[in-house]
Enzyme design. Sequence first.
Site: not given
Ligand SMILES: Cc1cc2nc3c(=O)[nH]c(=O)nc-3n(C[C@H](O)[C@H](O)[C@H](O)COP(=O)(O)OP(=O)(O)OC[C@H]3O[C@@H](n4cnc5c(N)ncnc54)[C@H](O)[C@@H]3O)c2cc1C
Length: 512
Positions: A14, A41, A44, A47, A49, A80, A336, A450
Amino acid sequence: MSLKRVLVVGGGSAGWITAAYMDAALNSKDHKPVEVSLIESEIVGRIGVGEATVPTIRHVLQTIGISESDFMKATDATFKQSIRFDNWLDGRGETYYHPFERRQTARIDRTGVNWMASDRSRPFAELVSTQPHFCEAGLSPRMPKSPDYASPLPYAYHMDAEKFADHLCDIAKARGVKHYVDDVTDIKRAENGNIESVSTKGGLTLEADLFVDCTGFASILIGKTLGAEFDDFSQHLLCDSAVAMRVPYETYYPGQIKPYTTSTAVSNGWIWDIGLMNRRGTGYVYSSAFLDKDKAEAELRAFEGDHTKDLDARHLRFRVGRRPQQWVKNCVSIGLSSGFIEPLESTGIYLSEYAVVTLCEHFPYGSDMQPLADRFNQIMTGRYDEILDFINMHYCMTRRTDTEFWREVQKDERITDNLKAKFEFWKLKPPSHSDFEDQLRLFSHQSYEYILYGMDFQRDRFGGGQRPVAKHLPGVTRIVEAGKTRLPRHEDWLEHELGTKLGRYRTAELAE
Ligand SMILES: Cc1cc2nc3c(=O)[nH]c(=O)nc-3n(C[C@H](O)[C@H](O)[C@H](O)COP(=O)(O)OP(=O)(O)OC[C@H]3O[C@@H](n4cnc5c(N)ncnc54)[C@H](O)[C@@H]3O)c2cc1C
């Protein structure tokens, strides 16, 4: 117009989609009215996935100006064309596809009604789309030597989520996005409630006009600091946990890389299977109210086979729902941190894409942000809510009764009100375009068809279907025949167009 400073906090998919897209969409090489920085960070992690996407990802990659082959090589990506759902109806080996493509001859298309009244011996998707045929034949959606992103068929990718964020990071940094690796420990607010700055463990203080919270489930800005509410969807979506594994092809090569995601319904949820260039990603999404984590992991290993015995498994917990206010004061949440709907239709990355496109469209160049924030919040909550209904439909139409979980998901109180109203309405007419006012939606009536017909919709009403088998739409048979002679096999496209080394796995497989 004054220069606007944007600080993206978080560097998962994201965060990097947000930083790279904002820089590309709002700035040009010679004119940069928006200064984009990102802090993530070191401690941290991401995720890790989120490997399946929907076709809108191509717009994001193209806007950022990413070469498709560079992207595919950097992220071990494959194509896909569809999701294949196994065992969702009765749990007795039945299958249906939700492809991206749908042929439609006219606004009034009676194929669905004819299919419902027929003996249903041919799956609906096969009548109206070429992609289930191409998926079964293991074909690529792209022709050899075609330009980047060009294809006669809609398609998306499977990719490595970690490598995707890294690739976007490299590109964004090369274009001038500032990158900090440090932990945000303090957030300072101004008198008007806006976020003024963030401070880090390493002693930095970073100010900005607009903050984007991409800190994942931690949501340290929008949630912990601004206290934005969270609407829980667990009444309608029972799954709250996952266990995931990476299965390298050195360990097990399944004989082909499928150009589609597979979702197989199992005892207390479903298992995904996603083929990348060098490995598969698999995972079990389940409800912790019905299954504990050890049993979930054991079930995933048993489903996958003996070759998983030395592979690590990762356990994840998640909360389904969304924030009604995803833009509060001068802070926008993307990814997320803004909400999550379980990944059955691969909508997580899409929601980040959609949020950043919408943010750029509503970018606050002036100081009066509130009307822009209000509209952004309305649009984004609309996206989450439409996806909630759509995912809910997959569960509530099941006829499985083999476990408490499957008996529970189909209870009346588990079905969203919107969906109940649609089901009532579709007793009077089949689903069609005009049933949905919201034109911004991801899932059109075609996607609904579908799933509905894949789940044997209104079988009772049509008495099991007495008419002869329904026919393909004109054109489908012809295009399938032409495609089967002209489209390369999926692995061949990946090997020849990207110069990858799949051959060694394929040879090993053949030698066994
Ligand atoms: C089981 C599962 C399966 C999934 N499968 C799919 C899929 O097939 N297709 C799809 O489109 N989506 C899927 N998703 C959703 C997808 O994983 C997320 O939408 C996507 O990875 C975005 O995550 P994010 O960047 O919001 O969070 P994260 O990847 O968790 O990133 C969080 C970031 O914040 C930073 N951070 C946190 N705290 C701090 C702090 N205090 N200071 C500085 N930085 C900090 C971390 O270092 C990290 O860089 C899935 C989710 C899950 C749980």
